[in-house]
Design a protein around this motif. Structure first.
Motif, PDB file in Angstrom:
ATOM      1  N   TRP A  13      -3.384   7.164  12.209  1.00  0.00           N
ATOM      2  CA  TRP A  13      -4.644   6.169  12.299  1.00  0.00           C
ATOM      3  C   TRP A  13      -4.957   7.157  10.792  1.00  0.00           C
ATOM      4  N   VAL A  14      -4.522   7.927  10.856  1.00  0.00           N
ATOM      5  CA  VAL A  14      -4.569   8.870   9.245  1.00  0.00           C
ATOM      6  C   VAL A  14      -4.089   8.095   8.248  1.00  0.00           C
ATOM      7  N   LYS A  15      -2.306   8.472   9.019  1.00  0.00           N
ATOM      8  CA  LYS A  15      -1.790   7.110   7.765  1.00  0.00           C
ATOM      9  C   LYS A  15      -1.986   6.005   6.777  1.00  0.00           C
ATOM     10  N   LEU A  16      -3.024   5.089   7.914  1.00  0.00           N
ATOM     11  CA  LEU A  16      -3.354   3.521   7.163  1.00  0.00           C
ATOM     12  C   LEU A  16      -4.128   3.960   6.212  1.00  0.00           C
ATOM     13  N   ALA A  17      -5.058   4.989   6.061  1.00  0.00           N
ATOM     14  CA  ALA A  17      -6.564   5.899   6.102  1.00  0.00           C
ATOM     15  C   ALA A  17      -6.857   6.126   4.975  1.00  0.00           C
ATOM     16  N   LEU A  18      -5.266   7.317   4.264  1.00  0.00           N
ATOM     17  CA  LEU A  18      -5.443   8.254   3.288  1.00  0.00           C
ATOM     18  C   LEU A  18      -4.882   7.523   1.998  1.00  0.00           C
ATOM     19  N   GLU A  19      -6.328   7.200   0.957  1.00  0.00           N
ATOM     20  CA  GLU A  19      -5.955   6.973   0.170  1.00  0.00           C
ATOM     21  C   GLU A  19      -5.293   7.746  -1.478  1.00  0.00           C
ATOM     22  N   GLN A  20      -4.668   9.405  -0.029  1.00  0.00           N
ATOM     23  CA  GLN A  20      -4.548  10.888  -1.826  1.00  0.00           C
ATOM     24  C   GLN A  20      -3.954  10.880  -0.337  1.00  0.00           C
ATOM     25  N   GLU A  21      -3.062  12.223  -0.682  1.00  0.00           N
ATOM     26  CA  GLU A  21      -2.446  13.258  -0.119  1.00  0.00           C
ATOM     27  C   GLU A  21      -3.723  14.253   0.682  1.00  0.00           C
ATOM     28  N   ALA A  22      -3.287  15.288   1.465  1.00  0.00           N
ATOM     29  CA  ALA A  22      -4.724  15.551   2.257  1.00  0.00           C
ATOM     30  C   ALA A  22      -3.809  16.508   3.474  1.00  0.00           C
ATOM     31  N   GLU A  23      -4.712  18.021   3.211  1.00  0.00           N
ATOM     32  CA  GLU A  23      -4.812  18.093   4.861  1.00  0.00           C
ATOM     33  C   GLU A  23      -5.651  18.221   5.242  1.00  0.00           C
ATOM     34  N   ILE A  24      -6.428  17.925   6.460  1.00  0.00           N
ATOM     35  CA  ILE A  24      -7.286  17.699   7.590  1.00  0.00           C
ATOM     36  C   ILE A  24      -7.005  17.778   8.867  1.00  0.00           C
ATOM     37  N   VAL A  25      -7.789  18.326   9.569  1.00  0.00           N
ATOM     38  CA  VAL A  25      -8.195  19.092  10.561  1.00  0.00           C
ATOM     39  C   VAL A  25      -8.870  18.063  11.654  1.00  0.00           C
ATOM     40  N   ILE A  26      -8.655  17.627  12.711  1.00  0.00           N
ATOM     41  CA  ILE A  26      -9.520  16.339  13.509  1.00  0.00           C
ATOM     42  C   ILE A  26      -9.642  17.769  14.541  1.00  0.00           C
ATOM     43  N   MET A  58       0.640  -1.422   0.035  1.00  0.00           N
ATOM     44  CA  MET A  58      -0.164  -0.413  -0.260  1.00  0.00           C
ATOM     45  C   MET A  58       1.009   1.407  -0.109  1.00  0.00           C
ATOM     46  N   MET A  59       0.657   1.979  -0.991  1.00  0.00           N
ATOM     47  CA  MET A  59       1.508   3.203  -0.904  1.00  0.00           C
ATOM     48  C   MET A  59       0.990   4.549   0.322  1.00  0.00           C
ATOM     49  N   GLU A  60       2.458   5.274   0.710  1.00  0.00           N
ATOM     50  CA  GLU A  60       1.744   5.854   1.266  1.00  0.00           C
ATOM     51  C   GLU A  60       1.420   7.724   1.134  1.00  0.00           C
ATOM     52  N   HIS A  61       0.390   7.765   1.844  1.00  0.00           N
ATOM     53  CA  HIS A  61       0.292   9.523   0.846  1.00  0.00           C
ATOM     54  C   HIS A  61       0.993  10.480   1.960  1.00  0.00           C
ATOM     55  N   SER A  62       0.798  11.615   1.345  1.00  0.00           N
ATOM     56  CA  SER A  62       1.574  13.153   2.160  1.00  0.00           C
ATOM     57  C   SER A  62       0.631  13.618   3.137  1.00  0.00           C
ATOM     58  N   PHE A  63       0.685  13.970   4.657  1.00  0.00           N
ATOM     59  CA  PHE A  63      -0.487  14.294   4.728  1.00  0.00           C
ATOM     60  C   PHE A  63      -0.320  15.430   5.752  1.00  0.00           C
ATOM     61  N   LYS A  64      -0.833  16.412   6.255  1.00  0.00           N
ATOM     62  CA  LYS A  64      -0.886  17.234   7.007  1.00  0.00           C
ATOM     63  C   LYS A  64      -2.233  17.549   7.682  1.00  0.00           C
ATOM     64  N   LEU A  65      -1.219  17.427   9.121  1.00  0.00           N
ATOM     65  CA  LEU A  65      -2.753  16.667  10.143  1.00  0.00           C
ATOM     66  C   LEU A  65      -2.848  18.106  11.410  1.00  0.00           C
ATOM     67  N   ALA A  66      -3.572  18.519  11.587  1.00  0.00           N
ATOM     68  CA  ALA A  66      -4.042  19.890  12.781  1.00  0.00           C
ATOM     69  C   ALA A  66      -5.087  19.038  13.814  1.00  0.00           C
ATOM     70  N   ILE A  67      -4.227  19.003  15.196  1.00  0.00           N
ATOM     71  CA  ILE A  67      -5.966  18.880  15.921  1.00  0.00           C
ATOM     72  C   ILE A  67      -6.080  19.508  17.367  1.00  0.00           C
ATOM     73  N   GLN A  68      -7.344  19.577  17.104  1.00  0.00           N
ATOM     74  CA  GLN A  68      -8.061  20.939  17.467  1.00  0.00           C
ATOM     75  C   GLN A  68      -8.550  19.930  19.117  1.00  0.00           C
ATOM     76  N   TYR A  69      -8.356  19.609  20.192  1.00  0.00           N
ATOM     77  CA  TYR A  69      -9.119  19.753  21.378  1.00  0.00           C
ATOM     78  C   TYR A  69     -10.098  20.887  22.268  1.00  0.00           C
ATOM     79  N   ALA A  70     -11.288  21.056  21.622  1.00  0.00           N
ATOM     80  CA  ALA A  70     -12.112  21.596  22.015  1.00  0.00           C
ATOM     81  C   ALA A  70     -13.198  21.467  22.917  1.00  0.00           C
TER      82      ALA A  70
END
Length: 156
Positions: free
Chosen positions: A30-43, A1-13
């Motif tokens: 968790w994000v690393k294993l679930a991503l199928e494309q490059e992404a910028e995500i806020v959790i 499985m190919m790894e995709h780069s991602f930017k991840l911000a976590i907000q504990y509100a």
């Protein structure tokens, strides 16, 4: 499985009164294993009041739900937010006799799949999405979340 780069911000509100939240490194794994494309995500982990307001404003439902996904751009890189409602997740984990981190992992993966276009409106779509969730969660060392919830329902 190919790894995709991602930017991840976590907000504990939300306040962690009764339980702990996943760490940034857990979310990254968790994000690393679930991503199928490059992404910028806020959790964002929120209180019940914010979860209810978002669910009402964007889905017309007047209750807090466990996870909401907001897609801003579905091209490369994929861009969006995943909102996790702490109190709902804690209550579900307790009611379904699941480990809290396993439930957070499941809902994070679930949200990530929605972000990438997966859905569960039809039975066929639900089967595809659930199989992907189970595969990813198993690779992360968690049990099948659907078997666990079925067992919890028959025990309860």
């Amino acid at each position: 499985m190919m790894e995709h780069s991602f930017k991840l911000a976590i907000q504990y509100a939300a306040n962690a009164e009764s339980a702990a939240f996943p760490t940034r490194s857990q979310f990254r794994r968790w994000v690393k294993l679930a991503l199928e494309q490059e992404a910028e995500i806020v959790i964002r982990i929120v209180e019940k009041s914010e979860g209810r307001a978002l669910n009402h404003d964007y889905r017309g439902k007047n209750y807090a739900t466990n996870v909401l996904t907001f897609v801003y751009d579905d091209t490369d890189p994929l861009s969006g937010d995943i909102v996790l409602c702490a109190e709902v997740i804690e209550n579900e984990a307790r009611q379904q006799h699941k480990a809290l981190m396993a439930h957070y992992a499941h809902l994070t993966v679930h949200g990530l799949l929605h972000l990438q276009g997966y859905d569960h409106v039809s039975d066929d779509e639900a089967t595809i999405m659930e199989k992907k969730e189970i595969h990813i969660l198993t690779r992360l060392g968690f049990e099948d979340p659907y078997i666990a919830s079925c067992e919890a329902l028959t025990l309860g």
